[in-house]
Enzyme design. Structure first.
Site, PDB file in Angstrom:
ATOM      1  N   ALA A 162       0.841  -1.202   0.000  1.00 44.95           N
ATOM      2  CA  ALA A 162       0.000   0.000   0.000  1.00 44.95           C
ATOM      3  C   ALA A 162       0.878   1.255   0.000  1.00 44.95           C
ATOM      4  CB  ALA A 162      -0.904   0.010   1.230  1.00 44.95           C
ATOM      5  N   ASP A 163       0.422   2.321  -0.686  1.00 48.61           N
ATOM      6  CA  ASP A 163       1.096   3.603  -0.520  1.00 48.61           C
ATOM      7  C   ASP A 163       0.308   4.415   0.516  1.00 48.61           C
ATOM      8  OD1 ASP A 163      -1.098   4.744  -1.777  1.00 48.61           O
ATOM      9  OD2 ASP A 163      -0.087   4.999  -3.697  1.00 48.61           O
TER      10      ASP A 163
END
Lengths: 247, 77
Positions: B35-36
């Protein structure tokens, strides 16, 4: 119509450029939230004009420099219309003075409304827009934010800040279908610019290649463009709408 | 209690496109699940909707693993 079914929130929409933007968006089919700070009656007049165009509109009082008020305004917008597609950060004030004479509160007032206000409204709309996977944020900067202008250190700093904020917001939200662009108006005939003395107006006119002052509708037309699908491959840009004053 | 983990897992699988087997309590959203920062913000928003609660910005910043999220939700319920 380019904006059929879209919901727009325009800050500082009771008069001047903001009013024309609200009407311009409505003419293209958008329903509009008319934000105002002090001019309730005039905001209600704008709402009435929009309804005459066959669109829905409500007026919401909110000082954009106050984070709680901004949160409530965006909540009321989404509660009323079910979504939010277009935010136009237009609310702005001036407290002109030479730097030598500028009081700290003149600096703070302008930064709070013209720059912090853009941040707060942007922050508040990111949530509904990210969920929708679409949105348009349009920030009204100023050509003096690009060129500088004596006597307006506070205003110029804020408007220049808005251009940087526009670029950063554009980069942060680009993967979520949200575009963010700014408009830098030149000299537009409004109550704000009526206050300037004639000598200054003559000087400004001499610097405008198109040899006239702009009308609020000149800005509203570009807002409609940036709010519509016509501009879908543009983000992070600042468009000069100034008769060629700054190239 | 297992139900919370189940619902959290489903959201993570949908949002991040990972396999259910990868969603372990100790898994970090950013380091293990790809995930960012923006994905994590969105995950938190979805958790708020799913569990009908508000997660403040301060609290949200402390949620970095699946276990953090599950424990936070359990504590709030």
């Amino acid at each position: 119509m380019k904006l059929e079914g879209k919901i727009a929130l325009v800050t500082g929409a009771s008069r001047g450029i903001g009013k024309e933007i609200a009407l311009g968006l409505a003419r293209q089919g958008a329903d509009v939230v008319v934000n105002y700070s002090g001019s309730k009656e005039r905001a209600n007049e704008v709402v009435a004009e929009i309804k005459e165009l066959g669109r829905n509109a409500i007026a919401i009082q909110c000082n954009v420099a106050n984070s709680d008020s901004v949160t409530n305004m965006v909540k009321e917008t989404v509660d009323t219309f079910g979504r939010l597609d277009i935010l136009v950060n237009n609310a702005g004030i001036t407290r002109d003075n030479l730097i030598m004479r500028m009081k700290e509160d003149e600096w703070d007032d302008v930064i709070n409304t013209n720059l912090k206000g853009v941040f707060l409204c942007t922050k508040a709309v990111t949530r509904p827009m990210m969920k929708q996977r679409s949105g348009r944020i349009i920030n009204i900067s100023s050509i003096v934010g690009v060129s500088g202008n004596p006597g307006q250190a506070n205003y110029v700093a804020a408007k220049s800040g808005v251009i940087g904020l526009t670029k950063t917001t554009a980069k942060e939200l680009s993967t979520r279908g949200i575009t963010v662009n700014a408009i830098a108006p030149g000299f537009i005939s409004t109550e704000m610019t009526d206050k300037l003395n004639d000598e200054l107006k003559e000087q400004m006119l001499a610097q405008i290649p198109l040899a006239r002052f702009g009308e609020p509708s000149d800005i509203a037309n570009v807002v409609v463009f940036l709010a519509s699908d016509d501009s879908k491959y543009m983000t992070g840009q600042t468009l000069h709408v100034d008769g060629g004053m700054v190239m | 209690m297992a139900e919370v983990l189940e619902r959290v897992t489903k959201i993570i699988v949908d949002r991040l496109g990972v396999e259910e087997s990868e969603v372990k309590l100790e898994a970090s959203f950013k380091d293990d699940l790809g995930a960012d920062s923006l994905d994590v913000v969105e995950l938190v928003m979805e958790l708020e909707d799913e569990f009908d609660m508000e997660i403040s910005d301060d609290d949200a910043e402390k949620i970095s693993t699946v276990g953090d999220a599950v424990n936070y939700i359990k504590a709030k319920q």
